[in-house]
Design an enzyme around this catalytic site. Sequence first.
Site, short mmCIF file in Angstrom:
data_model
loop_
_atom_site.label_atom_id
_atom_site.label_comp_id
_atom_site.label_asym_id
_atom_site.label_seq_id
_atom_site.Cartn_x
_atom_site.Cartn_y
_atom_site.Cartn_z
N SER A 139 26.12 -1.68 51.41
CA SER A 139 25.91 -0.88 52.61
C SER A 139 27.25 -0.26 53.03
O SER A 139 27.84 0.51 52.27
CB SER A 139 25.31 -1.72 53.73
OG SER A 139 24.85 -0.91 54.77
N ASP A 159 1.70 4.42 43.26
CA ASP A 159 1.93 3.18 42.53
C ASP A 159 1.76 3.33 41.03
O ASP A 159 2.58 2.86 40.23
CB ASP A 159 0.99 2.10 43.08
CG ASP A 159 1.33 0.71 42.59
OD1 ASP A 159 2.32 0.57 41.86
OD2 ASP A 159 0.61 -0.23 42.94
N ASP A 213 4.11 4.95 37.55
CA ASP A 213 4.93 4.25 36.56
C ASP A 213 4.09 3.47 35.55
O ASP A 213 4.63 2.80 34.68
CB ASP A 213 5.92 3.31 37.25
CG ASP A 213 5.23 2.34 38.20
OD1 ASP A 213 4.14 1.84 37.88
OD2 ASP A 213 5.79 2.05 39.28
N ALA A 225 1.88 0.97 36.21
CA ALA A 225 1.49 -0.39 36.60
C ALA A 225 1.04 -0.41 38.05
O ALA A 225 1.68 0.18 38.93
CB ALA A 225 2.65 -1.35 36.41
N ASP A 230 1.23 -2.51 40.74
CA ASP A 230 1.93 -3.71 41.20
C ASP A 230 2.42 -3.61 42.64
O ASP A 230 3.15 -4.49 43.11
CB ASP A 230 3.11 -4.03 40.28
CG ASP A 230 4.11 -2.88 40.20
OD1 ASP A 230 3.86 -1.81 40.80
OD2 ASP A 230 5.16 -3.06 39.54
N ILE A 257 4.47 -1.40 43.77
CA ILE A 257 5.87 -0.98 43.80
C ILE A 257 6.00 0.43 43.22
O ILE A 257 5.40 0.73 42.19
CB ILE A 257 6.75 -1.95 42.98
CG1 ILE A 257 6.71 -3.35 43.60
CG2 ILE A 257 8.19 -1.45 42.89
CD1 ILE A 257 7.29 -4.41 42.72
N ASP A 265 14.80 1.08 49.94
CA ASP A 265 15.77 0.97 51.03
C ASP A 265 15.30 1.77 52.24
O ASP A 265 15.14 2.99 52.15
CB ASP A 265 17.14 1.49 50.55
CG ASP A 265 18.27 1.13 51.48
OD1 ASP A 265 18.04 1.03 52.70
OD2 ASP A 265 19.40 0.96 51.00
N HIS A 309 17.04 -2.91 51.75
CA HIS A 309 18.45 -2.61 51.98
C HIS A 309 19.33 -3.79 51.57
O HIS A 309 19.36 -4.81 52.25
CB HIS A 309 18.69 -2.26 53.45
CG HIS A 309 20.08 -1.81 53.72
ND1 HIS A 309 20.63 -0.70 53.10
CD2 HIS A 309 21.06 -2.31 54.51
CE1 HIS A 309 21.87 -0.54 53.51
NE2 HIS A 309 22.16 -1.51 54.36
#
Length: 521
Positions: free
Chosen positions: A185, A254, A257, A259, A261, A263, A397, A437
Amino acid sequence: MKVASLLSLALPGAALAATDPFQSRCNEFQNKIDIANVTVRSVAYVAAGQNISQAEVASVCKASVQASVDLCRVTMNISTSDRSHLWAEAWLPRNYTGRFVSTGNGGLAGCVQETDLNFAANFGFATVGTNGGHDGDTAKYFLNNSEVLADFAYRSVHEGTVVGKQLTQLFYDEGYNYSYYLGCSTGGRQGYQQVQRFPDDYDGVIAGSAAMNFINLISWGAFLWKATGLADDPDFISANLWSVIHQEIVRQCDLVDGALDGIIEDPDFCAPVIERLICDGTTNGTSCITGAQAAKVNRALSDFYGPDGTVYYPRLNYGGEADSASLYFTGSMYSRTEEWYKYVVYNDTNWNSSQWTLESAKLALEQNPFNIQAFDPNITAFRDRGGKLLSYHGTQDPIISSTDSKLYYRRVANALNAAPSELDEFYRFFQISGMGHCGDGTGASYIGQGYGTYTSKAPQVNLLRTMVDWVENGKAPEYMPGNKLNANGSIEYMRKHCRYPKHNIHTGPGNYTDPNSWTCV
């Protein structure tokens, strides 16, 4: 004999010190310290497991920290001018490995990051940290005192490093063989500052989630507030609605990519259509938004442009918006932004957020006090002296856009006319999917960047160890291993995070928890 026995019973600590060379050396160390501009406040032996004394630590910085190893703790003031000084600590461990490391700060600085000191000392590093030149996460000390501002902008880490190295050489007969830096940071910004301004300070620099585009990051907080409006606006978006928006963004992005998941591996490949959430007359306002609210979301999730049409700061990471709500989307200007404008840009305690305009952002950037922007791409001096720069940034983040780290990488490539393979020789940047973060988040975000992110169950996942391998053994990291931990601390799965400019794609045949089912492309 009897007297000696009584003394040994009455003074067990003294008797132990007499038979323990390390403790004796620590007890006698204060008498050896004679360093210019340094006033020693205390020198104390701290045994592993002992609580770190907070007696002389600013109240806002007090935290519960237990020493991970036996160490000698030095607390001191370092004078940087006749109007400024640093509070600093050096932790000198018994299990010393011949390595020195400096730590950075967070936010608007103001506290020694004792957890980072503890993390590094655990692995045998002599370590130092400062409070950045003032107490607490506030800009009020910058008012009418440019020297304190200079400490925060660039001076504190360098001065702390100079003193920390001297103490290391005084305490250990062998001195130190290698020097490192660890920060995230604001600490990430400080790491880049060191690379750019003091290239000889470290052999290896770890800079995470860096606030290097500092001035524009500060102004971005005002932009986001203007984009989303006041809390009493009829179209204000509540934290609960931001959670709904977040879920829809993840739903749309999602699978990009490969997958499912939860994320978003790389937000740059995501282009969510927010208008899908507009209420259709059959849904209620708790699970959908109005057209006016959709427009606000689109503004908030867009690049921030200055008055001359140039991009001052890139958009917020898709996937981080729900956590950003409590910081940037509250109906009030982000506190750090407001303080910076009040105490630095306008140097006026009567200034208030309603006076902010795009011209304010332009003025702040033109000021750039003490070149606090750590965005200079010319890092040839650091490269040429053999330094290694390892950078990481979480794609989730909610405070600092990870795109800014990508932009800096590209700036360096352009300035040095260097292909990725050439940058790889000394500068490697890793996107950490699902990391918030500096840590946390929903993904495999435990990469060993500090306490709470390292587990003995996976000792190889340790950023300090990774950097040591690169600097001392020539083993550069091809990927960044990260763990997703369960609530009980066990490892749920591991993921190999890609070295930029590559990004992860799920190619199978295993499911998303299998690290070998992902490919960097």
